[in-house]
Design an enzyme around this catalytic site. Structure first.
Site, PDB file in Angstrom:
ATOM      1  N   ARG A  46      59.526   8.510  68.356  1.00  0.00           N
ATOM      2  CA  ARG A  46      60.282   9.776  68.440  1.00  0.00           C
ATOM      3  C   ARG A  46      59.349  10.927  68.831  1.00  0.00           C
ATOM      4  O   ARG A  46      59.721  11.845  69.538  1.00  0.00           O
ATOM      5  CB  ARG A  46      60.999  10.075  67.123  1.00  0.00           C
ATOM      6  CG  ARG A  46      61.575  11.490  67.059  1.00  0.00           C
ATOM      7  CD  ARG A  46      62.777  11.652  66.130  1.00  0.00           C
ATOM      8  NE  ARG A  46      62.683  10.940  64.871  1.00  0.00           N
ATOM      9  CZ  ARG A  46      61.968  11.333  63.815  1.00  0.00           C
ATOM     10  NH1 ARG A  46      61.250  12.438  63.863  1.00  0.00           N
ATOM     11  NH2 ARG A  46      61.965  10.610  62.711  1.00  0.00           N
ATOM     12  N   TYR A  98      77.012  24.310  85.422  1.00  0.00           N
ATOM     13  CA  TYR A  98      77.535  22.983  85.107  1.00  0.00           C
ATOM     14  C   TYR A  98      78.495  23.123  83.914  1.00  0.00           C
ATOM     15  O   TYR A  98      78.159  23.768  82.909  1.00  0.00           O
ATOM     16  CB  TYR A  98      76.350  22.088  84.757  1.00  0.00           C
ATOM     17  CG  TYR A  98      76.713  20.689  84.356  1.00  0.00           C
ATOM     18  CD1 TYR A  98      77.237  19.801  85.272  1.00  0.00           C
ATOM     19  CD2 TYR A  98      76.514  20.256  83.055  1.00  0.00           C
ATOM     20  CE1 TYR A  98      77.564  18.510  84.894  1.00  0.00           C
ATOM     21  CE2 TYR A  98      76.844  18.965  82.673  1.00  0.00           C
ATOM     22  CZ  TYR A  98      77.369  18.101  83.602  1.00  0.00           C
ATOM     23  OH  TYR A  98      77.682  16.833  83.224  1.00  0.00           O
ATOM     24  N   ASP A 170      67.877  25.719  85.743  1.00  0.00           N
ATOM     25  CA  ASP A 170      68.314  24.323  85.825  1.00  0.00           C
ATOM     26  C   ASP A 170      68.111  23.897  87.279  1.00  0.00           C
ATOM     27  O   ASP A 170      68.807  24.358  88.182  1.00  0.00           O
ATOM     28  CB  ASP A 170      69.790  24.220  85.398  1.00  0.00           C
ATOM     29  CG  ASP A 170      70.295  22.776  85.385  1.00  0.00           C
ATOM     30  OD1 ASP A 170      69.767  21.946  86.159  1.00  0.00           O
ATOM     31  OD2 ASP A 170      71.232  22.481  84.624  1.00  0.00           O
ATOM     32  N   LYS A 195      70.491  12.466  87.599  1.00  0.00           N
ATOM     33  CA  LYS A 195      70.920  12.717  88.980  1.00  0.00           C
ATOM     34  C   LYS A 195      69.843  12.237  89.958  1.00  0.00           C
ATOM     35  O   LYS A 195      69.566  11.055  89.999  1.00  0.00           O
ATOM     36  CB  LYS A 195      71.271  14.196  89.132  1.00  0.00           C
ATOM     37  CG  LYS A 195      72.125  14.759  87.976  1.00  0.00           C
ATOM     38  CD  LYS A 195      73.501  14.144  87.875  1.00  0.00           C
ATOM     39  CE  LYS A 195      74.230  14.456  86.573  1.00  0.00           C
ATOM     40  NZ  LYS A 195      74.320  15.842  86.188  1.00  0.00           N
TER      41      LYS A 195
HETATM   42  C1  LIG Z   1      74.634  16.566  85.009  1.00  0.00           C
HETATM   43  C2  LIG Z   1      74.068  17.916  84.804  1.00  0.00           C
HETATM   44  C3  LIG Z   1      73.654  18.344  83.541  1.00  0.00           C
HETATM   45  C4  LIG Z   1      73.803  17.480  82.303  1.00  0.00           C
HETATM   46  O1  LIG Z   1      73.030  16.335  82.381  1.00  0.00           O
HETATM   47  P1  LIG Z   1      73.434  14.915  81.701  1.00  0.00           P
HETATM   48  O2  LIG Z   1      72.287  14.050  82.080  1.00  0.00           O
HETATM   49  O3  LIG Z   1      74.734  14.492  82.278  1.00  0.00           O
HETATM   50  O4  LIG Z   1      73.526  15.151  80.241  1.00  0.00           O
HETATM   51  C5  LIG Z   1      73.104  19.610  83.434  1.00  0.00           C
HETATM   52  N1  LIG Z   1      72.989  20.426  84.516  1.00  0.00           N
HETATM   53  C6  LIG Z   1      73.387  20.040  85.743  1.00  0.00           C
HETATM   54  C7  LIG Z   1      73.233  20.973  86.881  1.00  0.00           C
HETATM   55  C8  LIG Z   1      73.941  18.784  85.927  1.00  0.00           C
HETATM   56  O5  LIG Z   1      74.365  18.420  87.149  1.00  0.00           O
END
Ligand SMILES: *Cc1c(COP(=O)(O)O)cnc(C)c1O
Length: 380
Positions: A46, A98, A170, A195
């Site tokens: 962890r 998002y 982000d 992604k």
């Molecule tokens: C998918 C996404 C998230 C969240 O990520 P997860 O891996 O699905 O929890 C946050 N910000 C953006 C821009 C995203 O496309």
């Protein structure tokens, strides 16, 4: 070193003990101590694990940060980030974030006493207007999802530095391959590694990266306490994904540019949102602060029926949430990613029943074009 090389090697040596070229998966929850009060550097997974640490070092060097933390998902990263703040703290965020980030802030952070203003952060005056003594951070996505609004990172950084508040970006859509916000003045970058970084629609992951030691120390403390860490096996999958990030991003983008241009000329398409098109309002800022435009395209179809028939008519492209993988995916923001955003707020942003969002994968342009053409044609 060039980022293409860093994607493959990071700046760390591979496993020294065995010479394994693919970094091993240390599938161990705990690590034995060599003596009383001694540690191998690893005590409990962890807190840290060699495979995850290897990935974190690669991410830190790709983003130009001093520390990167790997999480079980992007949302787990955002949840940890939110713990930096205290009741009464105010955050200014992009109004086209998002959808689940918005839900996190509105349903969990607000309950915990944080205050938010959601504004179009591509307009500096709107950000300045929201500043108040309690403001502790500006949180943006650029480009945003799904409307592809572009925020000027260096300009926001000037403002946040002047006001001594955090600037968080982000960076999921462009990845460090195309955009490195920390080098442009941000304090923390956030990623959904699910992604493009993983890139194969098979693994959830998230990251926070920073170049500030004070922030890294706070985040590490929250991280090991909350326990939303990325598992050793999933860390390995993301290490593997990142090795091909450069070639994938180039191809994703190349095909996206061709598809965006083709969609612009289609009679059943009313409007195309792609930052790589010169008439996109964010084109100039994008070209200045990023080395590429990415591969996310949103487009308005002629009417609601056309949008629905495209979703059901595509055969190669799959109607599924998520983005950034080798398989092209199409989503319906109004029913999926943005279903929890209040209807008026959605409408004000132009997210309506005609809008579709396409994540361009690695299939051939001609096949993707033919698939979309057939689905749009059916709706005549
Ligand atoms: C998918 C996404 C998230 C969240 O990520 P997860 O891996 O699905 O929890 C946050 N910000 C953006 C821009 C995203 O496309």
């Amino acid at each position: 070193m060039d980022i293409k090389t860093l994607c493959v090697h990071g700046n760390t040596r591979n496993d020294d003990r065995t010479g394994a070229v693919s970094f091993p998966i240390y599938q161990s929850a705990t690590f034995a101590h060599p003596g009383v009060g001694e540690s191998t550097g690893y005590d409990y997974t962890r807190v840290q694990n060699p495979t995850r640490e290897h990935l974190e070092k690669i991410m830190a060097v790709l983003e130009g940060g001093t520390d990167a933390l790997a999480f079980a998902s992007g949302m787990a990263a955002i949840a940890c980030l939110a713990e930096l703040f205290c009741p009464g703290d105010h955050i200014i965020a992009s109004d086209d974030l998002y959808g689940d980030s918005v839900r996190y802030f509105n349903s969990i952070s607000v309950k915990n006493g944080l205050l938010f203003d959601f504004v179009d952060t591509s307009d500096m005056a709107l950000i300045e207007k929201c500043l108040r003594p309690e403001t502790k951070a500006v949180f943006i996505e650029t480009p945003t999802n799904p409307m592809m609004q572009v925020t000027d990172i260096p300009k926001v950084s000037d403002l946040t530095r002047k006001n001594n508040i955090l600037f968080i970006v982000d960076n999921t859509f462009l990845t460090p391959y195309f955009q490195r916000p920390l080098e442009l003045g941000a304090d923390i970058t956030v990623h959904s590694g699910t992604k493009y970084l993983g890139g194969h629609n098979d693994t959830l992951a998230g990251f926070l990266v920073t170049n500030r030691d004070d922030i890294s120390e706070k985040l590490r403390n929250i991280y090991k306490t909350v326990g939303t860490c990325l598992s050793p096996f999933d860390s390995w999958l993301i290490i593997r994904g990142v090795k091909t990030l450069a070639v994938r991003m180039e191809r994703h983008q190349d095909t996206a540019m061709k598809l965006a241009r083709w969609l612009c000329g289609h009679e059943k398409v009313k409007k195309v949102y792609y930052t790589g098109l010169p008439d996109h309002p964010g084109y100039a800022v994008s070209a200045r602060q990023a080395t590429g435009f990415g591969a996310m395209i949103s487009f308005e179809t002629a009417d609601r029926e056309t949008a629905r028939r495209v979703l059901e008519g595509v055969k190669l492209i799959q109607y599924a949430e998520s983005l950034g993988g080798v398989e092209s995916l199409i989503t319906y923001p109004v029913l999926q990613t943005h279903a929890d955003i209040p209807a008026e707020q959605r409408a004000a942003k132009g997210i309506d029943e005609t809008l579709l969002r396409l994540s361009v994968g690695l299939e051939a342009f001609e096949d993707l074009r033919d698939d979309l053409a057939a689905a749009l044609e059916e709706s005549k």
